[in-house]
Each structure stands twice: as C-alpha cells, then as structure tokens.
Design a protein around this motif. Structure first.
Motif, mmCIF file in Angstrom:
data_model
loop_
_atom_site.group_PDB
_atom_site.id
_atom_site.type_symbol
_atom_site.label_atom_id
_atom_site.label_comp_id
_atom_site.label_asym_id
_atom_site.label_seq_id
_atom_site.Cartn_x
_atom_site.Cartn_y
_atom_site.Cartn_z
ATOM 1 N N ALA A 273 0.832 -1.202 0.000
ATOM 2 C CA ALA A 273 0.000 0.000 0.000
ATOM 3 C C ALA A 273 0.865 1.250 0.000
ATOM 4 C CB ALA A 273 -0.935 -0.013 1.211
ATOM 5 N N GLY A 274 1.960 1.238 0.782
ATOM 6 C CA GLY A 274 2.889 2.361 0.759
ATOM 7 C C GLY A 274 3.511 2.552 -0.608
ATOM 8 N N LEU A 275 3.807 1.442 -1.287
ATOM 9 C CA LEU A 275 4.368 1.518 -2.638
ATOM 10 C C LEU A 275 3.367 2.133 -3.615
ATOM 11 C CD1 LEU A 275 6.528 0.836 -4.747
ATOM 12 C CD2 LEU A 275 5.487 -1.436 -4.940
ATOM 13 N N VAL A 276 2.088 1.777 -3.486
ATOM 14 C CA VAL A 276 1.060 2.353 -4.362
ATOM 15 C C VAL A 276 1.025 3.868 -4.211
ATOM 16 C CG1 VAL A 276 -1.433 2.507 -4.780
ATOM 17 C CG2 VAL A 276 -0.344 0.268 -4.477
ATOM 18 N N ALA A 277 1.114 4.354 -2.970
ATOM 19 C CA ALA A 277 1.141 5.806 -2.747
ATOM 20 C C ALA A 277 2.354 6.430 -3.415
ATOM 21 C CB ALA A 277 1.147 6.099 -1.242
ATOM 22 N N ALA A 278 3.524 5.810 -3.276
ATOM 23 C CA ALA A 278 4.744 6.343 -3.879
ATOM 24 C C ALA A 278 4.661 6.325 -5.402
ATOM 25 C CB ALA A 278 5.956 5.533 -3.410
ATOM 26 N N PHE A 279 4.072 5.263 -5.958
ATOM 27 C CA PHE A 279 3.926 5.177 -7.410
ATOM 28 C C PHE A 279 3.001 6.274 -7.931
ATOM 29 C CE2 PHE A 279 1.872 3.478 -11.263
ATOM 30 C CZ PHE A 279 2.991 3.213 -12.033
ATOM 31 N N ILE A 280 1.908 6.518 -7.218
ATOM 32 C CA ILE A 280 0.991 7.589 -7.629
ATOM 33 C C ILE A 280 1.702 8.936 -7.582
ATOM 34 C CG2 ILE A 280 -1.086 8.865 -6.935
ATOM 35 C CD1 ILE A 280 -2.275 6.164 -6.076
ATOM 36 N N CYS B 93 -4.197 6.241 0.485
ATOM 37 C CA CYS B 93 -3.027 6.367 -0.400
ATOM 38 C C CYS B 93 -2.976 7.737 -1.060
ATOM 39 C CB CYS B 93 -3.062 5.282 -1.477
ATOM 40 S SG CYS B 93 -2.532 3.648 -0.956
ATOM 41 N N VAL B 94 -4.064 8.123 -1.701
ATOM 42 C CA VAL B 94 -4.086 9.410 -2.412
ATOM 43 C C VAL B 94 -4.003 10.566 -1.426
ATOM 44 C CG1 VAL B 94 -5.339 10.842 -4.063
ATOM 45 C CG2 VAL B 94 -5.423 8.350 -4.267
ATOM 46 N N SER B 95 -4.608 10.423 -0.247
ATOM 47 C CA SER B 95 -4.542 11.481 0.764
ATOM 48 C C SER B 95 -3.111 11.687 1.250
ATOM 49 C CB SER B 95 -5.460 11.141 1.945
ATOM 50 O OG SER B 95 -6.820 11.083 1.542
ATOM 51 N N VAL B 96 -2.370 10.590 1.443
ATOM 52 C CA VAL B 96 -0.959 10.708 1.830
ATOM 53 C C VAL B 96 -0.176 11.462 0.758
ATOM 54 C CG1 VAL B 96 1.177 9.389 2.168
ATOM 55 C CG2 VAL B 96 -0.909 8.694 3.346
ATOM 56 N N VAL B 97 -0.425 11.135 -0.493
ATOM 57 C CA VAL B 97 0.253 11.822 -1.596
ATOM 58 C C VAL B 97 -0.056 13.319 -1.580
ATOM 59 C CG1 VAL B 97 0.404 12.037 -4.109
ATOM 60 C CG2 VAL B 97 0.328 9.769 -3.057
ATOM 61 N N LEU B 98 -1.337 13.654 -1.438
ATOM 62 C CA LEU B 98 -1.734 15.067 -1.443
ATOM 63 C C LEU B 98 -1.122 15.814 -0.260
ATOM 64 C CD1 LEU B 98 -5.490 14.645 -2.429
ATOM 65 C CD2 LEU B 98 -3.632 15.501 -3.877
ATOM 66 N N LEU B 99 -1.043 15.160 0.888
ATOM 67 C CA LEU B 99 -0.445 15.794 2.059
ATOM 68 C C LEU B 99 1.046 16.055 1.824
ATOM 69 C CD1 LEU B 99 -0.675 16.766 4.981
ATOM 70 C CD2 LEU B 99 -0.202 14.412 5.709
ATOM 71 N N MET B 100 1.768 15.079 1.292
ATOM 72 C CA MET B 100 3.195 15.256 1.004
ATOM 73 C C MET B 100 3.400 16.377 -0.004
ATOM 74 S SD MET B 100 4.803 13.080 2.905
ATOM 75 C CE MET B 100 3.519 13.436 4.109
ATOM 76 N N GLN B 101 2.560 16.421 -1.029
ATOM 77 C CA GLN B 101 2.703 17.448 -2.063
ATOM 78 C C GLN B 101 2.439 18.846 -1.510
ATOM 79 O OE1 GLN B 101 -0.134 15.726 -4.776
ATOM 80 N NE2 GLN B 101 1.453 14.849 -6.085
ATOM 81 N N VAL C 296 6.817 6.757 0.262
ATOM 82 C CA VAL C 296 6.764 5.323 0.538
ATOM 83 C C VAL C 296 6.982 5.057 2.025
ATOM 84 C CG1 VAL C 296 9.217 4.720 0.169
ATOM 85 C CG2 VAL C 296 7.421 3.072 -0.375
ATOM 86 N N VAL C 297 7.848 5.842 2.658
ATOM 87 C CA VAL C 297 8.067 5.667 4.099
ATOM 88 C C VAL C 297 6.826 6.100 4.882
ATOM 89 C CG1 VAL C 297 9.397 6.485 6.080
ATOM 90 C CG2 VAL C 297 10.576 5.856 3.971
ATOM 91 N N ALA C 298 6.287 7.278 4.553
ATOM 92 C CA ALA C 298 5.104 7.774 5.261
ATOM 93 C C ALA C 298 3.910 6.857 5.041
ATOM 94 C CB ALA C 298 4.777 9.195 4.799
ATOM 95 N N GLY C 299 3.693 6.446 3.780
ATOM 96 C CA GLY C 299 2.567 5.578 3.484
ATOM 97 C C GLY C 299 2.667 4.238 4.179
#
Length: 363
Positions: free
Chosen positions: A53-60, A96-104, A334-337
């Motif tokens: 699941a963390g990898l999916v977030a990093a890939f997105i 997953c997508v929320s983690v990405v948006l937060l990092m961005q 990937v670490v955060a996710g």
C-alpha cells in the motif's frame, strides 16, 4: 487538479476539510479490514500488505509528476484514485491518495494548505469511490478473466476524472471567490478532464494489467480471479475439471520482487522521466486562467520550501534539481505511506487480540 488557496472561500474549504477528515476516519477503519491479508491463502498480514500500500502511494506520487499533453496549451496528470482502489481497495485507496496530497502540499507547495480538504474531496474521495463502484459493477457482469479486470479498470478510471471535475465545480458554485459563469466553468472543466481521463484510463489499465498478469493475488480488485488449469488432451488444450480448491502457491510467494520492481520504477519515473513531462498548465490551472478563477489565488504558505515546485533549492541544474526532488518525494511518500498502513494494521491486530483475550471476554 491541485486547487491552490483562494479558489474556494473559507467556510466551504472548512466544510470540505471536515468531510475529508470524516472520510479518512471511515477509511482508517475500512483499511484495517482490507490490509488484513489472512483471508487470502498464504496471507501474511501487514508484512505483505502495508509495504504494498505504501508503494502504491509512492507510485501515484511519481506518476503525478508526469504531465501529459491533452489539448493545445493544456496538460493532465494521473489522479490515482481508480488505480489505488483497484490495487489495494477503496478505503486504503483513499488513504493512499490522501498521503500523496499531504506530502505534495507540505513539502512541494503543490495544492494549498487550506485547500487540502477540497483536494482530498475531489482527488481522493470522489475518484476512489466513483471508480471502485463502477469497477465492481463491471466485473460482476463481465467474465472473470484478467482481460475483464483490465477493461473494467480502464472504464472506471476514465469516468472518475470528470466526476472529480464535477465535484470541484459544485464546490466552486457554492464557495467560489470569483464571479464567473458557472456554466462555462462546468463545461470547460468536464470537457478537458474527459481528455485527461483518457490518459488516466490508459495508465491505470496498463498498471493493473501488468500486476494482474504476474501476481493477481496482490490486486484487491482481482480477488477470486484464478487462471483455469489447462490439460493437453489429444494434442489440444482443454480446461481441467474444477475441483473447487483455491490455488495456494501464488499467494504464498513473497511480494518482495513486485515491491522492488515497483519502487525502482517509481524512482526512475520521478527522478528521470519527469524531466520530459509537459510544462503546460494542467486542466484546472488552464480553466482557472481562461475564466478568471485564479484572480483570488493566494501564494502558498510553503512557497519557500526547499522542495517547492518540485525542485531542490540551490541546485541550479534543472534536470538534477527536479530529479532529486522526485526521488526525495518517492522516498518520503513510501516511508510515510508504509508507516501509516503498518500502524493501521497493527491497530486491528491489537483490537483482535483484546477481543479474544480472557480479560476481554464477558461472563
């Protein structure tokens, strides 16, 4: 479609933030069930599901850096809700997508901080729910084959993007900070995001198809899918009789190779391929500029971040700066996710242990 601060007024932004917080709370509970891999043969709990699941977030995150041209002067990028929902489940997909948006928003000044609730609502919640509902409906009526899963993922991803544009338009209709024609905004938003949806659909279908081809047991949307055993009879291949037994070996294999391949791909996309992405404004930026929505846009609170605008501060070489920023972003995501999903999975394990312990049993 990262909305900056200032597009939507404070009351509606706050309401969207509350909606996003509620959806994340629900998703945390739902993700505990999705990340519990014991329902699959050979399942290994968080040891296999949380890193994936963390990898999916990093890939997105990585693929979102790859803006592709969709029309004259306009580009688009993956939103990722459909891809995440199909690969790891709708609840985990929202996270997953929320983690990405937060990092961005925090690290790269991409998407306003006060608009984070708006962006999670449009890009995480809407895309994930619309895509997964449509995907599940399609796979129920289509033959249970790998091609059907890939085709359903294409359609689901395609529809999810204009659906996200519609939700943004509705938020703007009730909380927009500029006085513009809503009809023109709606038409422009949906029109350009249908084109972006085609790109999203291709990326999603290719990714889902690739994973299903090698490890269907790792794809949430392909659970129960199995290839029929073939027997050669008189020189011809025929389906073997169905004994009702679920094959175990594929699910028992470690997903380590898939994880490594996915991480390397993400690093290459973010660190190298992203340099060749389209520099044109994305769909929302283009519509905002054409229709005056951006008149009230505010400067990002983290505009002076060392990684703002996907570049490393004080690194003059554009290729190196963007590549380093992309690699850092993939690593952090990937670490955060993985950390989030590991904590979610451990919480469920703790609750189950308490429920089955003698002290937690009523008499």
């Amino acid at each position: 479609m990262h909305a900056p601060d200032g597009f939507i007024d404070a009351p509606i932004s706050a309401a969207a933030g509350l909606l996003a917080a509620g959806a994340i709370a629900v998703s945390l509970r739902g993700a505990r069930r999705e990340l519990d891999d014991t329902s699959r043969p050979g399942g290994a709990g968080a040891e296999r599901t949380a890193p994936l699941a963390g990898l999916v977030a990093a890939f997105i995150f990585a693929v979102q850096m790859l803006n592709f041209p969709v029309a004259a002067g306009t580009s688009g990028h993956l939103l990722g809700g459909a891809l995440a929902a199909i690969l790891v489940g709708p609840y985990t997909g929202v996270l997953c997508v929320s983690v990405v948006l937060l990092m961005q928003a925090v690290l790269f000044a991409d998407g306003g901080l006060t608009a984070l609730g708006v962006n999670i609502t449009t890009m995480a919640i809407t895309t994930t729910l619309v895509a997964y509902a449509l995907f599940r409906g399609l796979v129920k009526v289509l033959p249970r084959t790998r091609r059907s899963v890939t085709a359903a993922s294409f359609v689901a991803a395609l529809v999810s993007v204009p659906a996200s544009a519609v939700v943004f338009t509705l938020l703007f209709a009730v909380g927009g900070t500029t006085d513009v024609s809503l009809g023109k905004v709606a038409g422009a938003m949906v029109g350009v995001h249908v084109l972006i949806g085609l790109g999203e659909a291709v990326i999603t279908a290719l990714t889902v198809g690739a994973v299903v081809a090698v490890r269907p047991d790792l794809v949430h949307g392909a659970r129960g899918l199995r290839q029929k055993l073939k027997l050669r009879v008189d020189g011809e291949l025929v389906d073997a009789p169905d004994t009702g037994a679920e094959p175990v070996p594929a699910a028992a294999r470690s997903p380590r190779k898939v994880w490594i391949a996915g991480l390397v791909t993400s690093l290459l996309l973010a660190g190298f391929v992203s340099f060749y992405a389209s520099a044109n404004p994305d769909g929302l930026e283009k519509v905002a500029a054409d229709h005056g929505i951006d008149k009230q846009a505010e400067e990002h609170a983290n505009a002076d971040s060392p990684l703002a605008d996907y570049g490393v501060k004080d690194v003059d070489d554009a290729r190196l700066s963007g590549g380093l920023a992309g690699v850092i972003g993939v690593g952090v995501t990937v670490v955060a996710g993985t950390g989030v999903f590991w904590a979610v999975r451990r919480r469920r394990t703790s609750e189950e242990a308490e429920a089955t312990s003698p002290a937690g049993t009523s008499v």
